[in-house]
Enzyme design. Structure first.
Site, PDB file in Angstrom:
ATOM      1  N   CYS A   4       0.842  -1.201   0.000  1.00 41.30           N
ATOM      2  CA  CYS A   4       0.000   0.000   0.000  1.00 41.30           C
ATOM      3  C   CYS A   4       0.876   1.250   0.000  1.00 41.30           C
ATOM      4  CB  CYS A   4      -0.922  -0.020   1.213  1.00 41.30           C
ATOM      5  SG  CYS A   4      -1.780   1.544   1.482  1.00 41.30           S
ATOM      6  N   CYS A   7       0.619   3.217   3.297  1.00 36.94           N
ATOM      7  CA  CYS A   7       1.305   2.514   4.384  1.00 36.94           C
ATOM      8  C   CYS A   7       2.813   2.708   4.252  1.00 36.94           C
ATOM      9  CB  CYS A   7       0.963   1.030   4.389  1.00 36.94           C
ATOM     10  SG  CYS A   7      -0.653   0.628   5.086  1.00 36.94           S
ATOM     11  N   ASP A  30      -0.266  16.803  -0.758  1.00 39.07           N
ATOM     12  CA  ASP A  30      -0.637  16.015  -1.938  1.00 39.07           C
ATOM     13  C   ASP A  30       0.379  16.277  -3.044  1.00 39.07           C
ATOM     14  OD1 ASP A  30      -3.554  14.640  -2.982  1.00 39.07           O
ATOM     15  OD2 ASP A  30      -2.133  15.281  -4.515  1.00 39.07           O
ATOM     16  N   ASN A  87     -12.950  10.370  -0.674  1.00 40.19           N
ATOM     17  CA  ASN A  87     -13.541   9.661  -1.805  1.00 40.19           C
ATOM     18  C   ASN A  87     -13.609   8.178  -1.487  1.00 40.19           C
ATOM     19  OD1 ASN A  87     -13.708  12.016  -3.436  1.00 40.19           O
ATOM     20  ND2 ASN A  87     -11.528  11.835  -3.909  1.00 40.19           N
ATOM     21  N   HIS A  98      -6.252   3.369   0.757  1.00 36.23           N
ATOM     22  CA  HIS A  98      -5.936   3.545   2.187  1.00 36.23           C
ATOM     23  C   HIS A  98      -6.623   4.869   2.495  1.00 36.23           C
ATOM     24  CE1 HIS A  98      -2.726   3.561   5.608  1.00 36.23           C
ATOM     25  NE2 HIS A  98      -3.560   4.569   5.843  1.00 36.23           N
ATOM     26  N   HIS A 100      -8.028   8.387   3.127  1.00 32.97           N
ATOM     27  CA  HIS A 100      -7.319   9.661   3.260  1.00 32.97           C
ATOM     28  C   HIS A 100      -8.326  10.787   3.153  1.00 32.97           C
ATOM     29  CE1 HIS A 100      -7.188   8.109  -0.862  1.00 32.97           C
ATOM     30  NE2 HIS A 100      -7.360   9.356  -1.257  1.00 32.97           N
ATOM     31  N   HIS A 102      -8.833  14.492   2.177  1.00 30.88           N
ATOM     32  CA  HIS A 102      -8.275  15.641   1.469  1.00 30.88           C
ATOM     33  C   HIS A 102      -8.645  16.901   2.236  1.00 30.88           C
ATOM     34  CE1 HIS A 102      -7.532  13.634  -2.554  1.00 30.88           C
ATOM     35  NE2 HIS A 102      -8.448  12.800  -2.071  1.00 30.88           N
TER      36      HIS A 102
END
Ligand code: AMP
Ligand code: ZN
Length: 114
Positions: A4, A7, A30, A87, A98, A100, A102
């Site tokens: 991942c 990870c 990002d 999302n 994984h 997240h 935003h």
């Protein structure tokens, strides 16, 4: 999960511009920012999507939201406003599996989103 991407960022195996970390979450910029402030807040623990959340994961998602608001405040965006988004799966555009959060700020964010 060694396969991942996020990870591996948590494990510092892949570089990232980390802006905050603690025992529960890591926040980093990002790589393809969509606003002057665009960072991702992730749990250290692997959870693939919101569909995979267990009831015991509810607290970490709250912690992610809290941290986003703190970062927005530190960067001067609390009063003007900001957006947080998670999302989930293909129709929402999830590309990294994984979870997240935003955090976007620094420009007018239109609604509804595309
Ligand atoms: P999503 O489409 O919601 O799954 O969002 C994945 C986000 O991860 C996108 O905004 C990507 O630009 C971002 N991203 C992908 N790889 C990296 C990376 N190595 N470091 C930082 N952000 C990344
Ligand atoms: Zn992961």
């Amino acid at each position: 999960m060694s396969s991942c991407l996020f990870c591996r960022i948590v494990a510092a195996e892949i570089p990232a511009k980390v802006i905050y970390q603690d025992a529960d979450v890591v926040a980093f910029e990002d790589i393809n920012p969509q606003a002057p402030l665009h960072c991702l807040i992730i749990p250290r623990r692997h959870i693939a999507t919101l569909n995979d959340m267990q009831v015991e994961d509810a607290a970490i998602v709250g912690t992610m939201q809290y941290r986003a608001a703190q970062i927005a405040r530190e960067r001067g965006y609390a009063d003007g406003g900001f957006r947080t988004v998670i999302n989930c799966n293909a129709d929402a555009g999830q590309t990294v599996f994984h979870i997240h959060l935003h955090l976007l700020a620094g420009r007018i964010l239109h609604w509804p989103p595309g």
